[in-house]
Design a protein around this motif. Sequence first.
Motif, short mmCIF file in Angstrom:
data_model
loop_
_atom_site.label_atom_id
_atom_site.label_comp_id
_atom_site.label_asym_id
_atom_site.label_seq_id
_atom_site.Cartn_x
_atom_site.Cartn_y
_atom_site.Cartn_z
N LYS A 187 1.12 3.92 -3.22
CA LYS A 187 0.78 5.33 -2.98
C LYS A 187 1.91 6.24 -3.50
O LYS A 187 1.68 7.19 -4.23
N ASP A 212 0.83 -1.22 0.00
CA ASP A 212 0.00 0.00 0.00
C ASP A 212 0.86 1.27 0.00
O ASP A 212 0.58 2.23 -0.73
N ILE A 271 -3.86 -5.12 -6.29
CA ILE A 271 -3.03 -5.25 -5.08
C ILE A 271 -2.54 -6.69 -4.86
O ILE A 271 -1.38 -6.90 -4.51
#
Length: 203
Positions: free
Chosen positions: A141, A137, A157
């Motif tokens: 980002k 994550d 993901i």
Amino acid sequence: MFITVEGSEGAGKSTNLEFIQERLQAAGKELVMTREPGGTELGEEIRELLLGHKHDGMSDDCELLLMFAARAEHLNRVIKPALNKGKWVVCDRFTDATYAYQGGGRGIPMQRIEALENWVQGELRPDLTLFLDVPVDIGMKRAGERSAPDRFERQQIDFFERVRTCYLERARSDAVRYRIIDAGQSLEDVQRDIAKVLTKVLE
Ligand code: T5A
């Protein structure tokens, strides 16, 4: 020395490669900085095919073979000649990325990748691999804030979780070649850890 730098998306490879280059040059090493896929004129053209969106539906086998086609050119024209002249080669990604993305991510059997690795590389393996490890994550980002997604960055993901798991398994299975760097830390702390590894290597 043949050093490779690996990491999942947004781990900070590009940022830290500059740091590595400065450190090694300051120590007087004659360096070749290069990358995969790419590193030659033909390899960079293959990179465009692989990362661009023109061939979004490319088959997994085609993707794997293009990675190794670019690598064969890169090894023969850049990496091996530099190592034979006694230079240090620092490569942004190499075959560990194929195991992680095409093996772990796409699910291509590892034995097929191993067969291509042996064919294209013979005995040649990196002497040292820095794996910049960042939770998926955080990496996604960072990558998302930096630029528009390439063909790989559009994956879900769970693809990147499999990539990370594969990298970690490989790194933990060979503590001689790999160093795992916690790339989720501040850049200052990441570079402190990389500097420690490089100092030992230079000793
Ligand atoms: N691939 C490659 C395969 O599937 N198989 C293969 O065999 C090979 C060789 C190549 C793609 O091809 C695939 C994997 C890849 O998807 P790439 O350009 O090498 O593409 O890979 P990317 O992961 O896209 O690499 P990037 O260079 O784009 O990302 P980096 O280098 O990991 O990240 P970087 O340095 O650009 O940093 C991203 C952002 O985070 C910030 C930076 O400033 C930047 O904005 N950042 C930090 N922020 C906070 N704290 C830190 N510690 C930070 N470090 C960096």
